[in-house]
Design a protein around this motif. Structure first.
Motif, PDB file in Angstrom:
ATOM      1  N   UNK A   8       5.477  75.262 -28.884  1.00  0.00           N
ATOM      2  CA  UNK A   8       4.527  74.587 -29.716  1.00  0.00           C
ATOM      3  C   UNK A   8       4.887  73.475 -30.366  1.00  0.00           C
ATOM      4  N   UNK A   9       6.045  72.893 -30.492  1.00  0.00           N
ATOM      5  CA  UNK A   9       6.416  71.619 -31.117  1.00  0.00           C
ATOM      6  C   UNK A   9       6.333  70.460 -29.907  1.00  0.00           C
ATOM      7  N   UNK A  10       6.686  70.849 -28.646  1.00  0.00           N
ATOM      8  CA  UNK A  10       6.319  70.307 -27.610  1.00  0.00           C
ATOM      9  C   UNK A  10       4.896  69.857 -27.249  1.00  0.00           C
ATOM     10  N   UNK A  11       4.255  71.074 -27.352  1.00  0.00           N
ATOM     11  CA  UNK A  11       2.746  71.000 -26.826  1.00  0.00           C
ATOM     12  C   UNK A  11       1.867  70.246 -27.769  1.00  0.00           C
ATOM     13  N   UNK A  65      16.400  70.832 -29.784  1.00  0.00           N
ATOM     14  CA  UNK A  65      15.652  70.373 -30.839  1.00  0.00           C
ATOM     15  C   UNK A  65      14.291  70.491 -30.646  1.00  0.00           C
ATOM     16  N   UNK A  66      13.330  70.321 -29.442  1.00  0.00           N
ATOM     17  CA  UNK A  66      12.090  70.441 -29.282  1.00  0.00           C
ATOM     18  C   UNK A  66      11.878  71.858 -29.078  1.00  0.00           C
ATOM     19  N   UNK A 175       9.141  72.900 -41.409  1.00  0.00           N
ATOM     20  CA  UNK A 175       8.346  71.504 -40.645  1.00  0.00           C
ATOM     21  C   UNK A 175       8.179  71.512 -39.389  1.00  0.00           C
ATOM     22  N   UNK A 176       7.370  70.496 -38.994  1.00  0.00           N
ATOM     23  CA  UNK A 176       7.210  70.250 -37.638  1.00  0.00           C
ATOM     24  C   UNK A 176       8.471  69.219 -37.141  1.00  0.00           C
ATOM     25  N   UNK A 177       9.444  69.622 -36.492  1.00  0.00           N
ATOM     26  CA  UNK A 177      10.626  69.090 -36.245  1.00  0.00           C
ATOM     27  C   UNK A 177      10.349  67.753 -35.179  1.00  0.00           C
ATOM     28  N   UNK A 178       9.350  67.664 -34.233  1.00  0.00           N
ATOM     29  CA  UNK A 178       9.114  66.747 -33.410  1.00  0.00           C
ATOM     30  C   UNK A 178       8.378  65.322 -34.184  1.00  0.00           C
ATOM     31  N   UNK A 179       7.397  65.741 -34.877  1.00  0.00           N
ATOM     32  CA  UNK A 179       6.646  65.009 -35.923  1.00  0.00           C
ATOM     33  C   UNK A 179       7.719  63.983 -36.887  1.00  0.00           C
ATOM     34  N   UNK A 322       0.249  82.915 -28.184  1.00  0.00           N
ATOM     35  CA  UNK A 322      -0.214  81.746 -27.359  1.00  0.00           C
ATOM     36  C   UNK A 322       1.221  81.052 -26.569  1.00  0.00           C
ATOM     37  N   UNK A 323       2.066  81.195 -27.251  1.00  0.00           N
ATOM     38  CA  UNK A 323       3.297  80.522 -26.767  1.00  0.00           C
ATOM     39  C   UNK A 323       4.698  81.435 -26.575  1.00  0.00           C
ATOM     40  N   UNK A 324       5.328  81.110 -25.584  1.00  0.00           N
ATOM     41  CA  UNK A 324       6.969  81.575 -25.675  1.00  0.00           C
ATOM     42  C   UNK A 324       7.890  80.681 -24.973  1.00  0.00           C
ATOM     43  N   UNK A 325       8.855  80.455 -25.532  1.00  0.00           N
ATOM     44  CA  UNK A 325      10.018  79.645 -25.353  1.00  0.00           C
ATOM     45  C   UNK A 325      11.422  80.226 -25.779  1.00  0.00           C
TER      46      UNK A 325
END
Length: 529
Positions: A8-11, A65-66, A175-179, A322-325
Motif C-alpha cells: 500500500x505504501x508503494x501504491x 522500507x517500502x 505513520x506512512x513511511x514513504x510519505x 486489497x493488498x498483499x506483500x
C-alpha cells in the motif's frame, strides 16, 4: 475483488526519479542504502553540516522500507525482558531511551517540515491469547516499566477478540513511511545533499579516505562511509555468522472505521500476528496484518498467504483484502541491532543492520546514533548497539544453531537429489533446481512455456537458491539474498546477479520413455528439499 501484489505504501505514493551517478565524486560522508536507516542518517549528517551523498542500487524507500508495516513503537514484542536478562537493567533502559527518542524524532521532524505522513499517536500492545503464556507477558511488562517506559500489564485491549493478557505502552505511533521519507529526501537535497538511484556499490577500500566503487566503474571518495543496506553488502566483520534472515507476509484491506482498532498490536503466538490500521478515506480504515514468518527459500508460501488471509477474515469479519506483500529483516544472535563501527580495524566505516523486524524506530535511531558518532557527539546509549561486541556466553547457542542451519543448506542441498530431475518436470509458472551438464541450474518456466535458466549458486557465499513460487523469485536460504527469474539481484547481501545458463533442447513429449516414473510427477514449487 482482485488482490494487488503490491505494498500500500508503494501504491499510494509516486515513484522517485533521482539520477544515477555519472562520474567520480568526493564527499565528507557516503551512505550506501536508501531505506529508512540510510535516508535518516544522510539527513541527520546534512543537518550537522556535512557534505553527504547517498547511493541506492534501486530506488529510495522502495526496498524493505517500502514493504514494512510501519509501526513506530518502542514495544518490540518481548525484547525488554531478553535485554534485561542478557545485558542487564541498564541496557534495557538504554534500549528504551534510544527507541523512545527515535519515535519522538519522527514526530518532531514531521511537524517541523510540515510532512503529511498520516502520523497518529496510539497505544501499543504485545498480547497473548493463551493463559499458559502469561508469565512471559508479565515479565515483559515488568522489564519495560523498569526500563522507564509507561508500560503496564492489562487484560483488555481494543482488539475485537479476547486476550489472556497484554503489555500496554502509551503514546506510540503509526505513520506512512514513504510519505515521510520522500519528504525527508526532498529536504536533504534542497540543502545540498545528493541522492543517486540505480547506483549499486560493488567495492569498498576501507582507508583514510575510503573509496567505494560502483557497478558502472565510478569511484566515490569519502572520509566516512555508512553501510545501511539492510544486510551488509560488504561484510568485513563476517556479520553473516551473527545475522538470521526472516521473511514475513502482509495483507491489507478496507474495514469500517468504527470497527478498526485504535492501537498497534502484536503477538508472538501463531507464528506472529501483527495488527495496525491507516486512514483509507470514505469512513474506512486500512487494516494491515503481518505474520507467518519464515526463512527465505522455505516451502508453501502460498499456503502461508492463505492462513494469514483466513485469520484476518475470521478476526476482522467483513475485511475486503486489497493488498498483499512480503517484507524481510534480519535478527542478530543476541537480539540487539548492530549499529556503529563496522569492525575493530576500522575508524571510518559504519554499519546498521539486524533490526529484528522493528526497522522504523531503529532506522531513525540509526540516523541519530551514526550522525552523533561521525560528528563526535555520540549518544550515551551508542555502546549497546556496537557491532564489535561479542559475548560468546550470550551468543554461542544462537550462533551454533544458525550456522548449523546454514551448513545444512550449503552441504545438504548439494548431496541430495536435485529439486527436479529434468526441466520437463517444471510446469508453467514454476521453477526448480536441476542438474545440467553436472551443474546446478535454477530453471523457471514462464506461463507461455519458455524456460529461463541461471546459476543456482548464490553470488554471496555460494549456497543453492530455492524457488518461491508465490513471489516468483529465487531465494537463498542461508543469508536471504533474493533474485529475479533473470538472475538480477532483488535483495542482498549478494550484489552480483546469478549468471545466465544455456539449457539443452528439451525432448519432445513423444520421445519421453513410456512408464518413466518421473514423467507425470508434479514439480516442487516451494524450493524445500
Amino acid at each position: 475483488m482482485t488482490i494487488a501484489d503490491e505494498s500500500y505504501w508503494m501504491d499510494s505514493t509516486p515513484a522517485t526519479a533521482y539520477p544515477a551517478l555519472a562520474g567520480d565524486l568526493d564527499v565528507d560522508a557516503l551512505v550506501v542504502g536508501g531505506g529508512i536507516a540510510g535516508l535518516s542518517t544522510a539527513w541527520e549528517l546534512t543537518e550537522a553540516g556535512r557534505t553527504v551523498a547517498l547511493v541506492e542500487a534501486d530506488m529510495i524507500a522502495a526496498g524493505v522500507t517500502g514493504y514494512t508495516t510501519a509501526k513506530l513503537s518502542v514495544l518490540h514484542t518481548l525484547i525488554y525482558d531478553k535485554v534485561r536478562t542478557s545485558f542487564g537493567p541498564d541496557a534495557a533502559r538504554h534500549y528504551a531511551e534510544s527507541q523512545h527518542q527515535a519515535v519522538e524524532r519522527v514526530a518532531a521532524v514531521a511537524s517541523r517540515l510540515g510532512i503529511d505522513c498520516d502520523l497518529e499517536r496510539v497505544p501499543a500492545f504485545t498480547y497473548v491469547e493463551s493463559p499458559s503464556e502469561l508469565d512471559a507477558i508479565r515479565a515483559e511488562a515488568d522489564a519495560a516499566a523498569g526500563a522507564g517506559l509507561p508500560a503496564s500489564f492489562v487484560t483488555d485491549t481494543d482488539l475485537p477478540f479476547p486476550v489472556a493478557g497484554a503489555v500496554r505502552v502509551e503514546n506510540q505511533a503509526q505513520f506512512h513511511p514513504r510519505r515521510y521519507l520522500l519528504a525527508l529526501a526532498e529536504d536533504l537535497t534542497s540543502r545540498g545533499g545528493q541522492i543517486f538511484e540505480r547506483t549499486r556499490a560493488t567495492g569498498l577500500d576501507d582507508g583514510d579516505p575510503c573509496r567505494v566503487r560502483t557497478e558502472l566503474g565510478h569511484t566515490i571518495t569519502a572520509r566516512q562511509v555508512v553501510i545501511a543496506t539492510h544486510y551488509p553488502v560488504f561484510d568485513r566483520a563476517l556479520l553473516f555468522a551473527r545475522l538470521e534472515p526472516r521473511r514475513e507476509l502482509v495483507v491489507a484491506g478496507a474495514i469500517p472505521a468504527e470497527l478498526a482498532p485504535d492501537s498497534v498490536s502484536i503477538t508472538p503466538d501463531q507464528n506472529t500476528r501483527s495488527v495496525r490500521t491507516a486512514p483509507y478515506g470514505d469512513g474506512r480504515r486500512l487494516l494491515i496484518v503481518t505474520g507467518e514468518h519464515f526463512t527465505p527459500g522455505a516451502d508453501d508460501v502460498a499456503g502461508r498467504w492463505e492462513r494469514l488471509i483466513a485469520w484476518t477474515r475470521e478476526r476482522f469479519p467483513g475485511t475486503s483484502i486489497a493488498y498483499r506483500w512480503a517484507t524481510q529483516d534480519n535478527t542478530t544472535t543476541d537480539r540487539v541491532p548492530f549499529i556503529g563501527r563496522f569492525h575493530p580495524g576500522t575508524e571510518n566505516v559504519y554499519v546498521a543492520t539486524g533490526f529484528g523486524g522493528w526497522g522504523m524506530s531503529t532506522g531513525v535511531l540509526t540516523g541519530q546514533l551514526l550522525a552523533g558518532s561521525l560528528t563526535g557527539e555520540e549518544p550515551p546509549w551508542a555502546h549497546l548497539y556496537d557491532p564489535r561486541r561479542l559475548n560468546l556466553a550470550r551468543e554461542a547457542g544462537s550462533m551454533l544453531k544458525l550456522q548449523a542451519k546454514v551448513a545444512g543448506h550449503f552441504l545438504g542441498d548439494r548431496v541430495r537429489p536435485s529439486h527436479a530431475d529434468t526441466t520437463a518436470d517444471i510446469e508453467p509458472g514454476n521453477g526448480a533446481v536441476v542438474r545440467v551438464r553436472g551443474q546446478h541450474c535454477a530453471a523457471y518456466r514462464d506461463p507461455d512455456g519458455g524456460l529461463h535458466a541461471v546459476s543456482a549458486r548464490c553470488t554471496h557465499l555460494g549456497c543453492l537458491v530455492h524457488f518461491n513460487a508465490a513471489e516468483t523469485a529465487w531465494e537463498c536460504p542461508c543469508h536471504g539474498s533474493r533474485f529475479g527469474i533473470d538472475g538480477a539481484v532483488i535483495q542482498g547481501p549478494a550484489n552480483r546477479p546469478l549468471e545466465r545458463r544455456d539449457l539443452p533442447a528439451e525432448p519432445s513429449p513423444a520421445t519421453s520413455p513410456v512408464g518413466d516414473k518421473h514423467a507425470t510427477r508434479a514439480p516442487e514449487t516451494g524450493g524445500a528439499s
